[in-house]
Design a protein around this motif. Structure first.
Motif, PDB file in Angstrom:
ATOM      1  N   LYS A   1       0.844  -1.198   0.000  1.00 27.29           N
ATOM      2  CA  LYS A   1       0.000   0.000   0.000  1.00 27.29           C
ATOM      3  C   LYS A   1       0.875   1.243   0.000  1.00 27.29           C
ATOM      4  N   HIS A   2       0.412   2.248  -0.758  1.00 20.89           N
ATOM      5  CA  HIS A   2       1.126   3.520  -0.799  1.00 20.89           C
ATOM      6  C   HIS A   2       1.082   4.158   0.583  1.00 20.89           C
ATOM      7  N   GLN A   3       2.249   4.546   1.079  1.00 21.25           N
ATOM      8  CA  GLN A   3       2.334   5.172   2.397  1.00 21.25           C
ATOM      9  C   GLN A   3       2.536   6.672   2.294  1.00 21.25           C
ATOM     10  N   ALA A   4       3.470   7.096   1.407  1.00 18.94           N
ATOM     11  CA  ALA A   4       3.788   8.523   1.332  1.00 18.94           C
ATOM     12  C   ALA A   4       4.592   8.826   0.079  1.00 18.94           C
ATOM     13  N   THR A   5       4.625  10.112  -0.265  1.00 17.71           N
ATOM     14  CA  THR A   5       5.496  10.614  -1.318  1.00 17.71           C
ATOM     15  C   THR A   5       6.275  11.791  -0.728  1.00 17.71           C
ATOM     16  N   HIS A   6       7.584  11.779  -0.919  1.00 20.06           N
ATOM     17  CA  HIS A   6       8.456  12.827  -0.382  1.00 20.06           C
ATOM     18  C   HIS A   6       9.241  13.462  -1.525  1.00 20.06           C
ATOM     19  N   PHE A   7       9.707  14.690  -1.331  1.00 25.50           N
ATOM     20  CA  PHE A   7      10.541  15.420  -2.298  1.00 25.50           C
ATOM     21  C   PHE A   7       9.842  15.528  -3.651  1.00 25.50           C
ATOM     22  N   LEU A   8       8.572  15.848  -3.617  1.00 26.40           N
ATOM     23  CA  LEU A   8       7.755  15.927  -4.818  1.00 26.40           C
ATOM     24  C   LEU A   8       8.390  16.828  -5.878  1.00 26.40           C
ATOM     25  N   GLY A   9       8.581  16.281  -7.063  1.00 28.99           N
ATOM     26  CA  GLY A   9       9.123  17.029  -8.193  1.00 28.99           C
ATOM     27  C   GLY A   9      10.639  17.053  -8.281  1.00 28.99           C
ATOM     28  N   ILE A  10      11.320  16.436  -7.321  1.00 24.91           N
ATOM     29  CA  ILE A  10      12.788  16.424  -7.319  1.00 24.91           C
ATOM     30  C   ILE A  10      13.261  14.992  -7.589  1.00 24.91           C
ATOM     31  N   PRO A  11      14.185  14.798  -8.525  1.00 26.10           N
ATOM     32  CA  PRO A  11      14.699  13.451  -8.787  1.00 26.10           C
ATOM     33  C   PRO A  11      15.423  12.868  -7.565  1.00 26.10           C
ATOM     34  N   VAL A  12      15.052  11.649  -7.219  1.00 28.45           N
ATOM     35  CA  VAL A  12      15.714  10.916  -6.139  1.00 28.45           C
ATOM     36  C   VAL A  12      16.519   9.803  -6.803  1.00 28.45           C
ATOM     37  N   SER A  13      17.846   9.955  -6.796  1.00 33.80           N
ATOM     38  CA  SER A  13      18.702   9.033  -7.543  1.00 33.80           C
ATOM     39  C   SER A  13      18.812   7.669  -6.880  1.00 33.80           C
ATOM     40  N   LEU A  14      18.808   7.618  -5.552  1.00 30.59           N
ATOM     41  CA  LEU A  14      18.817   6.334  -4.875  1.00 30.59           C
ATOM     42  C   LEU A  14      18.426   6.496  -3.422  1.00 30.59           C
ATOM     43  N   THR A  15      18.090   5.366  -2.813  1.00 34.82           N
ATOM     44  CA  THR A  15      17.680   5.352  -1.413  1.00 34.82           C
ATOM     45  C   THR A  15      18.400   4.217  -0.699  1.00 34.82           C
ATOM     46  N   LEU A  16      18.418   4.309   0.603  1.00 32.07           N
ATOM     47  CA  LEU A  16      18.978   3.250   1.432  1.00 32.07           C
ATOM     48  C   LEU A  16      18.198   3.215   2.726  1.00 32.07           C
ATOM     49  N   VAL A  17      17.842   2.014   3.164  1.00 31.89           N
ATOM     50  CA  VAL A  17      17.325   1.824   4.514  1.00 31.89           C
ATOM     51  C   VAL A  17      18.423   1.098   5.274  1.00 31.89           C
ATOM     52  N   ASP A  18      18.993   1.761   6.253  1.00 28.48           N
ATOM     53  CA  ASP A  18      20.066   1.170   7.052  1.00 28.48           C
ATOM     54  C   ASP A  18      19.420   0.326   8.141  1.00 28.48           C
ATOM     55  N   GLU A  19      19.480  -0.987   7.974  1.00 29.10           N
ATOM     56  CA  GLU A  19      18.806  -1.866   8.936  1.00 29.10           C
ATOM     57  C   GLU A  19      19.471  -1.856  10.303  1.00 29.10           C
ATOM     58  N   ARG A  20      20.675  -1.298  10.392  1.00 26.53           N
ATOM     59  CA  ARG A  20      21.349  -1.218  11.692  1.00 26.53           C
ATOM     60  C   ARG A  20      20.706  -0.146  12.570  1.00 26.53           C
ATOM     61  N   THR A  21      20.328   0.971  11.962  1.00 32.31           N
ATOM     62  CA  THR A  21      19.782   2.108  12.717  1.00 32.31           C
ATOM     63  C   THR A  21      18.332   2.412  12.354  1.00 32.31           C
ATOM     64  N   HIS A  22      17.837   1.758  11.299  1.00 29.64           N
ATOM     65  CA  HIS A  22      16.502   1.997  10.740  1.00 29.64           C
ATOM     66  C   HIS A  22      16.377   3.394  10.137  1.00 29.64           C
ATOM     67  N   THR A  23      17.513   4.013   9.835  1.00 28.37           N
ATOM     68  CA  THR A  23      17.524   5.321   9.195  1.00 28.37           C
ATOM     69  C   THR A  23      17.228   5.163   7.709  1.00 28.37           C
ATOM     70  N   TRP A  24      16.367   6.028   7.195  1.00 34.06           N
ATOM     71  CA  TRP A  24      16.088   6.083   5.762  1.00 34.06           C
ATOM     72  C   TRP A  24      16.956   7.181   5.166  1.00 34.06           C
TER      73      TRP A  24
ATOM     74  N   ASP B   1      18.971  14.526  -6.741  1.00 31.03           N
ATOM     75  CA  ASP B   1      19.719  15.069  -7.871  1.00 31.03           C
ATOM     76  C   ASP B   1      18.994  16.322  -8.337  1.00 31.03           C
ATOM     77  N   HIS B   2      19.067  17.340  -7.513  1.00 31.53           N
ATOM     78  CA  HIS B   2      18.342  18.581  -7.771  1.00 31.53           C
ATOM     79  C   HIS B   2      19.018  19.334  -8.904  1.00 31.53           C
ATOM     80  N   GLY B   3      18.301  19.582  -9.976  1.00 34.96           N
ATOM     81  CA  GLY B   3      18.869  20.204 -11.164  1.00 34.96           C
ATOM     82  C   GLY B   3      19.553  21.531 -10.907  1.00 34.96           C
ATOM     83  N   HIS B   4      19.000  22.341 -10.036  1.00 31.67           N
ATOM     84  CA  HIS B   4      19.562  23.668  -9.785  1.00 31.67           C
ATOM     85  C   HIS B   4      20.573  23.651  -8.637  1.00 31.67           C
ATOM     86  N   TRP B   5      20.264  22.944  -7.565  1.00 28.50           N
ATOM     87  CA  TRP B   5      21.090  22.976  -6.359  1.00 28.50           C
ATOM     88  C   TRP B   5      22.115  21.848  -6.299  1.00 28.50           C
ATOM     89  N   GLY B   6      22.089  20.911  -7.241  1.00 25.28           N
ATOM     90  CA  GLY B   6      23.070  19.821  -7.259  1.00 25.28           C
ATOM     91  C   GLY B   6      22.663  18.655  -6.369  1.00 25.28           C
TER      92      GLY B   6
END
Length: 127
Positions: A23-46, A51-56
């Motif tokens: 099930k869809h939970q959420a959408t974040h950073f709407l309109g900004i390319p997200v090049s990759l993600t990681l869920v660190d299972e050690r800390t549960h940090t997302w 890859d923001h075109g203007h800000w890098g």
């Protein structure tokens, strides 16, 4: 509960699995390319690499499963470093991300374009 984080050209889409259904939970950073993600299972940090075109390249982390996001400084080359004579070394893209393993708490690796591998030993607070 299992989560699936999808980096897209239009943002980060998060699904979670309930019973046998995604099930869809959420959408974040709407309109900004997200090049990759990681869920660190050690800390549960997302983690989300943007890859923001203007800000890098931007790097964000969430310690509460996407409820809030904190921008952390993305890795960068040392001041004065050059890729070739007269061309300053600048990170253009974050393209590989992994944690250091269960036996190395706090260690993260980020691969970049141009080709470099950055290491953090403090959960991404510095590279």
């Amino acid at each position: 509960m299992a989560n699936l984080l999808l980096g897209t050209r239009k943002g980060l889409i998060v699904y979670h699995k309930e019973s046998d259904e995604w099930k869809h939970q959420a959408t974040h950073f709407l309109g900004i390319p997200v090049s990759l993600t990681l869920v660190d299972e050690r800390t549960h940090t997302w983690w989300a690499c943007l890859d923001h075109g203007h800000w890098g390249c931007k790097l964000h982390r969430s310690e509460d499963r996407g409820e809030t996001w904190e921008e952390v400084e993305a890795p960068k080359f040392a001041e004065g470093m050059e890729m070739k004579a007269g061309v300053p070394a600048t990170v253009k893209y974050l393209w590989a991300f992994a944690h250091g393993g269960l036996d190395k708490p706090g260690v993260l690796y980020l691969g970049t374009d141009p080709g470099a591998l950055f290491r953090s030993s403090d959960n991404g607070n510095s590279w």
